[in-house]
Design an enzyme around this catalytic site. Structure first.
Site, PDB file in Angstrom:
ATOM      1  N   SER A 198      97.738   8.773  54.619  1.00  0.00           N
ATOM      2  CA  SER A 198      98.490   9.221  55.791  1.00  0.00           C
ATOM      3  C   SER A 198      99.745   8.374  55.917  1.00  0.00           C
ATOM      4  O   SER A 198      99.718   7.171  55.641  1.00  0.00           O
ATOM      5  CB  SER A 198      97.641   9.080  57.055  1.00  0.00           C
ATOM      6  N   TYR A 255      92.371   4.260  62.462  1.00  0.00           N
ATOM      7  CA  TYR A 255      92.651   5.326  61.490  1.00  0.00           C
ATOM      8  C   TYR A 255      93.679   4.851  60.465  1.00  0.00           C
ATOM      9  O   TYR A 255      93.467   4.960  59.249  1.00  0.00           O
ATOM     10  CB  TYR A 255      93.164   6.561  62.231  1.00  0.00           C
TER      11      TYR A 255
END
Length: 253
Positions: free
Chosen positions: A142, A158
């Site tokens: 990501s 995350y």
């Protein structure tokens, strides 16, 4: 025929990657978590286009099940493709949960860790004996992991786990290179998927702001990412390894 394994392919980026890889002539073993219907739909799309696909259940957050999954994969390879090995692995399955550091629970932390970092680590380890030399691995990371400005509060865990996956990608590339196995990561920006409980559908008002931060003027679509994954596993990228490619349309450029 070459064969790829794509985790988390019942929707979104995983589904697009599985379909794009199949369009390049690969057989595909795709996995799904809770969305069995979505997994079967992805396989049906591939088969309707003339490809071969097998959908299997897999909880990437439960490493205790990986050995049985490996045995199932070995059987599918023999029965469907008359092979003992596969060629490409796409570690795509994931979840997204957010909380400020002051509100983060150990339970949420551990769940994100198991799915986003421990899962790809040990799934790759278990499947490595079945992977053919000269193969390829792509890890879905990501762009939140590499961002140093414009950070969004709530993504500390995350993004930290995805950052760990970025480091793991380089070490995998180093350790697997004697077998000619390439390992790369892709880092999507804001992409219209079902992640975080289908957040884009539930909160469409965030889309214009994200598009305004993106140089190419829109949020990403799963096919934008799936096409890049398919390119990285293919021979077109035979001289690319240990790289993390941001696929974000120029987010925060």
């Amino acid at each position: 025929m070459k064969v790829a394994i794509v985790t988390g392919a019942s929707s979104g980026i995983g589904r697009s990657a599985a379909i794009e890889i199949a369009a390049r002539g690969y057989g595909v073993i795709l996995t799904y978590g809770r969305n069995a219907e979505g997994g079967r739909e992805t396989a049906a799309v591939i088969e309707k286009a003339g490809g071969t696909a097998v959908a299997l259940p897999l909880d990437v957050g439960d490493s205790a099940g990986f050995e049985a999954f490996r045995d199932t994969v070995a059987g599918v390879l023999r029965d469907t493709w008359r092979r003992d090995t596969f060629d490409c692995l796409v570690n795509n399955a994931g979840i997204a949960q957010t909380a400020l550091i002051e509100d983060m629970s150990e339970e949420m932390f551990d769940r994100l860790m198991r799915v986003l970092l421990k899962g790809p680590y040990f799934l790759t380890q278990r499947l490595l004996p079945l992977m053919a030399d000269g193969g390829a691995v792509v890890n879905t990371s990501s762009n939140s992991a590499g961002t140093t400005t414009g950070l969004e509060p709530g993504y500390s865990v995350y993004a930290s786990m995805k950052g760990g996956l970025d480091v793991l990608t380089r070490y995998m590339a180093k350790e697997f290179s004697p077998r000619g196995i390439r390992v790369n990561a892709i880092s999507p920006g804001a992409t219209r998927t079902r992640l975080a409980d289908d957040a884009f559908t539930r909160f469409p008002e965030v889309i214009p702001a994200l598009a305004a931060k993106t140089a190419l003027g829109r949020v990403g679509e799963p096919d934008d990412i799936g096409a890049m994954i398919a390119t990285l596993v293919s021979d077109e990228s035979r001289w690319v390894t240990a790289q993390n490619l941001e696929v974000s349309g120029g987010y925060n450029l």
